[in-house]
Design an enzyme around this catalytic site. Structure first.
Site, PDB file in Angstrom:
ATOM      1  N   ASP A  12       0.804  -1.226  -0.068  1.00  0.00           N
ATOM      2  CA  ASP A  12       0.145  -0.105  -0.093  1.00  0.00           C
ATOM      3  C   ASP A  12       0.897   1.397  -0.051  1.00  0.00           C
ATOM      4  OD1 ASP A  12      -2.412   1.323  -0.166  1.00  0.00           O
ATOM      5  OD2 ASP A  12      -2.589   1.554   2.142  1.00  0.00           O
ATOM      6  N   GLU A  13       1.976   1.396  -0.740  1.00  0.00           N
ATOM      7  CA  GLU A  13       2.920   2.470  -0.742  1.00  0.00           C
ATOM      8  C   GLU A  13       2.555   3.026  -2.006  1.00  0.00           C
ATOM      9  OE1 GLU A  13       6.809   0.599   1.034  1.00  0.00           O
ATOM     10  OE2 GLU A  13       5.891  -0.413  -0.660  1.00  0.00           O
ATOM     11  N   LYS A  15       3.352   1.707  -5.003  1.00  0.00           N
ATOM     12  CA  LYS A  15       4.019   1.144  -6.122  1.00  0.00           C
ATOM     13  C   LYS A  15       3.323   0.570  -7.453  1.00  0.00           C
ATOM     14  CE  LYS A  15       5.390  -2.203  -3.546  1.00  0.00           C
ATOM     15  NZ  LYS A  15       4.820  -2.213  -2.234  1.00  0.00           N
ATOM     16  N   LYS A  17       0.818   1.886  -8.721  1.00  0.00           N
ATOM     17  CA  LYS A  17       0.120   3.288  -9.355  1.00  0.00           C
ATOM     18  C   LYS A  17       1.380   3.750 -10.165  1.00  0.00           C
ATOM     19  CE  LYS A  17      -3.551   4.188  -6.313  1.00  0.00           C
ATOM     20  NZ  LYS A  17      -4.827   3.446  -7.110  1.00  0.00           N
ATOM     21  N   ALA A  38      -1.491  -9.633  -2.503  1.00  0.00           N
ATOM     22  CA  ALA A  38      -2.043  -8.095  -2.565  1.00  0.00           C
ATOM     23  C   ALA A  38      -1.930  -7.720  -3.898  1.00  0.00           C
ATOM     24  CB  ALA A  38      -0.766  -7.445  -1.675  1.00  0.00           C
ATOM     25  N   HIS A  40      -3.124  -4.161  -6.665  1.00  0.00           N
ATOM     26  CA  HIS A  40      -3.325  -2.635  -6.896  1.00  0.00           C
ATOM     27  C   HIS A  40      -4.442  -2.471  -7.910  1.00  0.00           C
ATOM     28  CE1 HIS A  40      -0.256  -3.719  -9.798  1.00  0.00           C
ATOM     29  NE2 HIS A  40      -0.511  -2.681 -10.645  1.00  0.00           N
ATOM     30  N   THR A  41      -5.009  -1.373  -8.065  1.00  0.00           N
ATOM     31  CA  THR A  41      -6.209  -1.071  -8.968  1.00  0.00           C
ATOM     32  C   THR A  41      -5.639  -0.397  -9.955  1.00  0.00           C
ATOM     33  OG1 THR A  41      -7.818  -1.654  -7.195  1.00  0.00           O
ATOM     34  CG2 THR A  41      -8.566  -0.333  -8.912  1.00  0.00           C
TER      35      THR A  41
END
Length: 182
Positions: A12-13, A15, A17, A38, A40-41
């Site tokens: 959740d850093e 990376k 995006k 995990a 990312h969207t």
């Protein structure tokens, strides 16, 4: 120019995006570590996508995407994610997978679930996707690499050998039925 995006291993850093922003102008995007626990969207002109295994470059025709040897590759999750992305109108991306990438095995997921169950209230809040048991096997040098899929006889021998140990844990620690090598 080479760009590397490396986080502090917290998740959740941002990376993903940042990788997506840079992927548009990149020839190659390499996913070099981590697993599908995990993600990312990404929102783009194709729609909204939750990526867990696929590198962010899959949305660009000119980009070659590489899944490196440090990735915890859950093959069914990979193919389901690829199918979902392409079913939403994204052209089939160029993807290369390292023959040394290690695979998350079905028993990794089971062991993750069983350990949470065994610990009860003391559980550590796993995503139950097999990541901790996967890395345990990787470092114990009993994991399975993609290249082993291409030697069926050697694969069968190794599966049988590894399951001898895993079945002891299944039966005597978790009180679950043993797995059949077939």
């Amino acid at each position: 120019m080479v760009r590397a995006i490396v986080g502090a291993n917290w998740g959740d850093e941002g990376k993903g995006k940042l990788t997506d922003m840079l992927a548009e102008k990149s020839d190659i995007v390499v996913r070099f570590q981590g697993g599908a626990n995990a993600g990312h969207t990404i929102v783009n002109h194709y729609g909204k996508f939750a990526l867990h295994t696929l590198p962010s470059g899959v949305f660009y025709d000119h980009t070659t995407n590489i899944i490196g040897n440090g990735v915890a590759l859950n093959i069914p999750v990979f193919f389901n994610e690829l199918k979902k992305v392409t079913s939403e109108g994204v052209p089939m991306p160029k993807i290369l997978i390292s023959d040394r990438a290690q695979m998350v095995m079905p028993y990794h997921v089971l062991f993750d679930q069983y350990e949470e169950e065994r610990l009860g209230k003391a559980s550590f809040g796993s995503t139950k996707s097999g990541i901790a048991p996967f890395y345990s096997d990787k470092y114990a040098k009993i994991g399975f690499q993609v290249q082993e899929l291409f030697d069926e006889e050697a694969l069968k021998v190794k599966i049988k050998r590894v399951l001898e140990t895993k079945n002891i844990l299944l039966e005597h620690l978790y009180h679950k039925p043993p797995m059949d090598a077939d």
